[in-house]
Design a protein around this motif. Structure first.
Motif, short mmCIF file in Angstrom:
data_model
loop_
_atom_site.label_atom_id
_atom_site.label_comp_id
_atom_site.label_asym_id
_atom_site.label_seq_id
_atom_site.Cartn_x
_atom_site.Cartn_y
_atom_site.Cartn_z
N ASN A 187 24.00 99.63 71.78
CA ASN A 187 23.34 99.98 73.04
C ASN A 187 21.91 100.43 72.81
N GLN A 239 20.01 99.61 70.33
CA GLN A 239 19.23 98.47 69.86
C GLN A 239 18.85 97.57 71.05
N THR A 240 19.77 97.30 71.95
CA THR A 240 19.45 96.43 73.08
C THR A 240 18.46 97.09 74.03
N ARG A 241 18.56 98.41 74.21
CA ARG A 241 17.60 99.11 75.06
C ARG A 241 16.20 99.08 74.46
N SER A 242 16.09 99.24 73.14
CA SER A 242 14.77 99.20 72.51
C SER A 242 14.20 97.78 72.53
N ASP A 243 15.07 96.76 72.45
CA ASP A 243 14.61 95.38 72.52
C ASP A 243 14.07 95.07 73.92
N GLN A 244 14.66 95.64 74.95
CA GLN A 244 14.22 95.39 76.32
C GLN A 244 12.91 96.10 76.61
N LYS A 245 12.65 97.24 75.99
CA LYS A 245 11.43 98.01 76.24
C LYS A 245 10.21 97.41 75.56
N SER A 246 10.41 96.78 74.40
CA SER A 246 9.25 96.27 73.66
C SER A 246 8.67 95.04 74.36
N PRO A 281 7.01 91.38 74.91
CA PRO A 281 7.17 90.13 74.16
C PRO A 281 5.90 89.78 73.41
#
Length: 58
Positions: free
Chosen positions: A46, A48-55, A57
């Protein structure tokens, strides 16, 4: 109650079935993981997916 009559769920991390335990009698509705290992793995995923969504592109 017989063990075969206990309610079961599917763990959201490992996808294995697990059965009700006495320690979960007050919070069975909130139980999502079969073990501490799956709980920590689920929280890690969870985060990891939240940090991927915040960064942004790129």
């Amino acid at each position: 109650m017989k063990k075969s009559e206990l309610p079961t769920r599917i763990c959201v991390v490992c996808k294995r079935p697990f059965t009700w335990r006495r320690k979960w009698r007050d919070c069975w509705d909130e139980v999502r993981y079969c073990s501490k290992r799956c709980s920590s793995e689920g929280r890690r995923r969870n985060r990891q997916t939240r940090s991927d969504q915040k960064s942004p592109p790129g």
